[in-house]
Design an enzyme around this catalytic site. Structure first.
Site, short mmCIF file in Angstrom:
data_model
loop_
_atom_site.label_atom_id
_atom_site.label_comp_id
_atom_site.label_asym_id
_atom_site.label_seq_id
_atom_site.Cartn_x
_atom_site.Cartn_y
_atom_site.Cartn_z
N SER A 16 0.83 -1.21 0.00
CA SER A 16 0.00 0.00 0.00
C SER A 16 0.86 1.25 0.00
CB SER A 16 -0.85 0.06 1.27
OG SER A 16 -2.08 -0.56 1.08
N ILE A 39 -7.13 7.50 4.85
CA ILE A 39 -6.04 7.86 3.95
C ILE A 39 -4.74 7.15 4.36
CG2 ILE A 39 -4.76 9.77 2.90
CD1 ILE A 39 -7.89 9.66 2.34
N GLU A 94 -9.57 1.28 -3.23
CA GLU A 94 -9.36 1.42 -4.69
C GLU A 94 -10.57 0.94 -5.47
OE1 GLU A 94 -6.70 2.64 -6.13
OE2 GLU A 94 -5.04 2.43 -4.74
P1 TGC Z 1 -18.33 8.84 -14.28
O1 TGC Z 1 -19.37 9.83 -14.71
O2 TGC Z 1 -18.46 7.41 -14.75
O3 TGC Z 1 -16.89 9.36 -14.68
C1 TGC Z 1 -16.48 10.70 -14.41
C2 TGC Z 1 -15.32 11.00 -15.33
O4 TGC Z 1 -14.21 10.14 -15.01
C3 TGC Z 1 -13.87 9.34 -16.16
N1 TGC Z 1 -13.49 8.01 -15.64
C4 TGC Z 1 -12.23 7.59 -15.59
N2 TGC Z 1 -11.09 8.16 -16.00
C5 TGC Z 1 -9.96 7.47 -15.80
N3 TGC Z 1 -9.93 6.27 -15.19
C6 TGC Z 1 -11.07 5.67 -14.76
N4 TGC Z 1 -11.01 4.49 -14.13
C7 TGC Z 1 -12.29 6.33 -14.95
N5 TGC Z 1 -13.59 6.06 -14.64
C8 TGC Z 1 -14.31 7.10 -15.06
C9 TGC Z 1 -15.12 9.33 -17.01
O5 TGC Z 1 -14.81 9.06 -18.34
C10 TGC Z 1 -15.65 10.72 -16.79
O6 TGC Z 1 -14.85 11.60 -17.56
P2 TGC Z 1 -15.51 12.94 -18.22
O7 TGC Z 1 -14.38 13.54 -18.98
O8 TGC Z 1 -16.64 12.46 -19.05
O9 TGC Z 1 -15.96 13.78 -17.06
O10 TGC Z 1 -18.25 8.89 -12.70
P3 TGC Z 1 -19.26 8.42 -11.57
O11 TGC Z 1 -19.39 9.54 -10.60
O12 TGC Z 1 -20.52 7.85 -12.19
O13 TGC Z 1 -18.44 7.24 -10.82
C11 TGC Z 1 -18.00 6.13 -11.45
C12 TGC Z 1 -17.35 5.16 -10.44
C13 TGC Z 1 -18.36 4.63 -9.45
C14 TGC Z 1 -16.81 4.02 -11.27
C15 TGC Z 1 -16.21 5.89 -9.69
O14 TGC Z 1 -16.70 6.90 -8.88
C16 TGC Z 1 -15.38 4.95 -8.85
O15 TGC Z 1 -14.46 4.31 -9.36
N6 TGC Z 1 -15.65 4.84 -7.51
C17 TGC Z 1 -14.81 4.10 -6.59
C18 TGC Z 1 -14.04 5.05 -5.73
C19 TGC Z 1 -12.66 4.58 -5.44
O16 TGC Z 1 -12.12 3.69 -6.08
N7 TGC Z 1 -12.01 5.21 -4.48
C20 TGC Z 1 -10.67 4.89 -4.17
C21 TGC Z 1 -10.07 5.92 -3.24
S1 TGC Z 1 -8.30 5.89 -3.20
C22 TGC Z 1 -7.94 4.47 -2.39
O17 TGC Z 1 -8.74 3.67 -2.04
C23 TGC Z 1 -6.52 4.27 -2.14
S2 TGC Z 1 -6.13 2.85 -1.26
C24 TGC Z 1 -4.48 3.05 -1.32
C25 TGC Z 1 -3.70 1.91 -0.84
O18 TGC Z 1 -3.44 1.88 0.38
O19 TGC Z 1 -3.23 1.09 -1.70
P1 FAD Z 2 -19.24 2.80 0.81
O1 FAD Z 2 -19.03 3.53 -0.47
O2 FAD Z 2 -20.10 3.43 1.85
O3 FAD Z 2 -19.79 1.36 0.49
C1 FAD Z 2 -20.40 0.53 1.46
C2 FAD Z 2 -20.96 -0.72 0.75
O4 FAD Z 2 -21.93 -0.32 -0.21
C3 FAD Z 2 -19.87 -1.46 -0.04
O5 FAD Z 2 -20.10 -2.84 0.05
C4 FAD Z 2 -20.10 -1.01 -1.47
O6 FAD Z 2 -19.66 -1.97 -2.43
C5 FAD Z 2 -21.60 -0.83 -1.49
N1 FAD Z 2 -22.03 0.12 -2.52
C6 FAD Z 2 -21.68 1.42 -2.64
N2 FAD Z 2 -22.26 1.97 -3.71
C7 FAD Z 2 -23.00 0.99 -4.29
C8 FAD Z 2 -23.83 0.91 -5.44
N3 FAD Z 2 -23.99 1.98 -6.25
N4 FAD Z 2 -24.44 -0.25 -5.74
C9 FAD Z 2 -24.25 -1.35 -4.95
N5 FAD Z 2 -23.49 -1.34 -3.84
C10 FAD Z 2 -22.87 -0.19 -3.53
N6 FAD Z 2 -9.19 6.37 0.18
C11 FAD Z 2 -8.38 7.37 -0.29
O7 FAD Z 2 -8.86 8.33 -0.88
N7 FAD Z 2 -7.04 7.31 -0.11
C12 FAD Z 2 -6.42 6.29 0.54
O8 FAD Z 2 -5.19 6.26 0.68
C13 FAD Z 2 -7.24 5.23 1.06
N8 FAD Z 2 -6.69 4.23 1.79
C14 FAD Z 2 -7.51 3.31 2.42
C15 FAD Z 2 -6.95 2.40 3.32
C16 FAD Z 2 -7.78 1.50 3.99
C17 FAD Z 2 -7.18 0.55 4.99
C18 FAD Z 2 -9.17 1.48 3.72
C19 FAD Z 2 -10.08 0.49 4.41
C20 FAD Z 2 -9.72 2.38 2.84
C21 FAD Z 2 -8.89 3.33 2.19
N9 FAD Z 2 -9.44 4.31 1.35
C22 FAD Z 2 -8.64 5.32 0.85
C23 FAD Z 2 -10.89 4.42 1.21
C24 FAD Z 2 -11.49 3.40 0.24
O9 FAD Z 2 -11.22 3.74 -1.08
C25 FAD Z 2 -13.00 3.36 0.53
O10 FAD Z 2 -13.17 2.70 1.77
C26 FAD Z 2 -13.76 2.65 -0.57
O11 FAD Z 2 -13.71 3.38 -1.79
C27 FAD Z 2 -15.23 2.41 -0.19
O12 FAD Z 2 -15.82 3.53 0.35
P2 FAD Z 2 -16.64 3.44 1.76
O13 FAD Z 2 -15.73 2.78 2.73
O14 FAD Z 2 -17.13 4.79 2.06
O15 FAD Z 2 -17.80 2.45 1.47
#
Ligand code: TGC
Ligand code: FAD
Length: 391
Positions: free
Chosen positions: A98, A170, A371
């Site tokens: 991570s 984060i 992610e």
């Molecule tokens: P949507 O309307 O589909 O897209 C908005 C704009 O984004 C573009 N796009 C992408 N671009 C690059 N890469 C991708 N994977 C992309 N997916 C979408 C899309 O083309 C659009 O562009 P534009 O120019 O038309 O504006 O967006 P939405 O609001 O409907 O959401 C789509 C969804 C649900 C897939 C997205 O919100 C999502 O992936 N949600 C998950 C959130 C997530 O992954 N959070 C992670 C936080 S960081 C983290 O967890 C770090 S852990 C670190 C570690 O310890 O390893």
């Molecule tokens: P929620 O979005 O509240 O989801 C809760 C449940 O609902 C999940 O099972 C989900 O799959 C489900 N759900 C949500 N939406 C839908 C839908 N539309 N349809 C059906 N089911 C749905 N974030 C950062 O920005 N930076 C980081 O460095 C980072 N590091 C992390 C490290 C750890 C250890 C953890 C646990 C998380 C980290 N995250 C980070 C956050 C991580 O990306 C979020 O936890 C993740 O994206 C899910 O968001 P949430 O926890 O708010 O769950």
């Protein structure tokens, strides 16, 4: 903890698909994990501490910015080398991977792709050497899977921006020197800002009581009227696509990393099954245990082939976000299932810190959530094949 006797499985001779450089990079990371991570990681996880002593070693094996060009301090490697480094580090621990993922794909990548030349020169070499550590703030208390709704915002105050809001979950936050923060401007457009530790009003409280990813430091980012210099905005991309583009790179690394955790669980369980005698015979000679082991190596092999092909596509600039989602989802689920089965093969010993399996199993609960959750990646595939978003 038991000595690290890891022997990597390669059931389909996948090494033959790798170049000499890939194997050299992979083997250097593998040896380093054996030498520097395995002996200390169990205690670090038990104590819920990120082992900062390994930061220099992570930099030396090229784990910070493997694919960032050498002129900015990166290792200038290809995507398969990047994947292999993540695989080896996660073989040691998902929390250590991570830290490397965040530094490379969520901090160096956006600065490299969206930053100014001055920002690249100022931050990238220090991030590559581990002199400074970064974190990535996208998730908020009320906006996890749906980051588009974020409320963290900044206002133009003439000679600076004024940043307010909060991020949670984060990775690296408690000790990071800089944070890549995604926030909305007055028009509601998302931009990336580089926030430095020490800026007034910026704090990073640690998140305690985690049962998962204990060797990784997790925290909040709190912005209370933080004055951010205008030159800290990354100007070359805005909108949600900017942070999601970084996630593509990190999710790709996780698709490889999860294979490492699975390999470690499989290898540990295989060795144990040959040594553990019950009913006068090794348990590895029993059909029920062989079923578990045979299914594990089959799933690892499928995941390796998927990751390798995705690496080729990414090297050619052809991998789609949806293809990356599929690999992240498949390979993390594969790893968590293998961890659960491997734990059972070890019986009671499987729940102790003498072996790595339970730690991997708990870590993978975070990996399957961050992610993009398992569900969100399935919905990304669903949208890609039907054309209809079901979020
Ligand atoms: P949507 O309307 O589909 O897209 C908005 C704009 O984004 C573009 N796009 C992408 N671009 C690059 N890469 C991708 N994977 C992309 N997916 C979408 C899309 O083309 C659009 O562009 P534009 O120019 O038309 O504006 O967006 P939405 O609001 O409907 O959401 C789509 C969804 C649900 C897939 C997205 O919100 C999502 O992936 N949600 C998950 C959130 C997530 O992954 N959070 C992670 C936080 S960081 C983290 O967890 C770090 S852990 C670190 C570690 O310890 O390893
Ligand atoms: P929620 O979005 O509240 O989801 C809760 C449940 O609902 C999940 O099972 C989900 O799959 C489900 N759900 C949500 N939406 C839908 C839908 N539309 N349809 C059906 N089911 C749905 N974030 C950062 O920005 N930076 C980081 O460095 C980072 N590091 C992390 C490290 C750890 C250890 C953890 C646990 C998380 C980290 N995250 C980070 C956050 C991580 O990306 C979020 O936890 C993740 O994206 C899910 O968001 P949430 O926890 O708010 O769950």
């Amino acid at each position: 903890m038991k000595p690290d006797l890891f022997k990597a499985p390669d059931y389909y001779n996948i090494d033959e698909l790798l170049t000499d450089e890939h194997k050299m990079v992979r083997d250097a990371a593998r040896e380093w994990v054996k030498r520097e991570v395995s002996p200390i990681i169990e205690e670090a996880a038990q104590n819920a501490e990120f082992p900062k002593s390994i930061i220099g070693g992570l930099a030396e094996i090229g784990a910070f910015g493997p694919y960032i060009p050498e002129e900015y301090g990166g290792a200038g490697l290809d995507q398969i080398s990047y994947g292999l480094i993540m695989q080896e580090i996660e073989r040691g621990d998902s929390g250590v991977r991570s830290t490397a993922s965040v530094q490379s794909s969520l901090v160096m990548y956006p600065i490299f792709k969206y930053g100014t030349e001055e920002q690249k020169k100022k931050y990238l070499p220090k991030l590559a050497s581990g002199e400074i550590i970064g974190c990535f703030g996208l998730t908020e208390p009320d906006y996890g899977s749906n980051p588009a709704g974020m409320v963290t915002n900044f206002k133009d105050k003439g000679d600076h921006y004024l940043l307010n809001g909060a991020k949670m979950w984060i990775s690296n936050a408690p000790f990071a020197d800089i944070a890549i923060v995604w926030a909305k401007n007055e028009e509601g457009r998302i931009h990336g800002l580089i926030v430095e530790r020490g800026m007034e009003g910026f704090s990073t409280p640690e998140t305690h009581n985690k049962w998962s990813l204990r060797a990784s430091a997790t925290g909040e980012l709190i912005f209370d009227n933080v004055k951010v210099p205008k030159e800290n905005l990354m100007p070359n991309k805005s909108g949600l696509g900017a942070p999601l583009g970084c996630l593509d790179s990190a999710r790709f690394g996780i698709a490889w990393g999860a294979i490492g955790a699975a390999m470690d669980c499989y290898d540990t369980a295989l060795r144990y099954s040959k040594e553990r005698i019950q009913f006068d015979k090794p348990i590895g000679g029993k059909q029920l245990q062989q079923k578990k082991l045979a299914e594990m190596i089959t799933e690892i092999t499928k995941a390796q082939l998927m990751a390798w092909r995705l690496g080729v596509l990414r090297n050619e600039g052809k991998a789609t976000s949806a293809q990356i989602s599929m690999a992240k989802r498949n390979n993390v689920e594969m790893a968590i299932n293998i961890a659960r089965e491997a734990r059972q093969i070890l019986g009671g010993m499987g729940i102790t810190g003498e072996y790595s399996i339970m730690r991997h199993m708990m870590n993978l609960e975070s990996v399957i959530t961050y992610e993009g959750t398992h569900d969100i990646h399935l919905l990304i595939t669903g949208m890609d094949i039907t054309g209809m978003p079901a979020f």
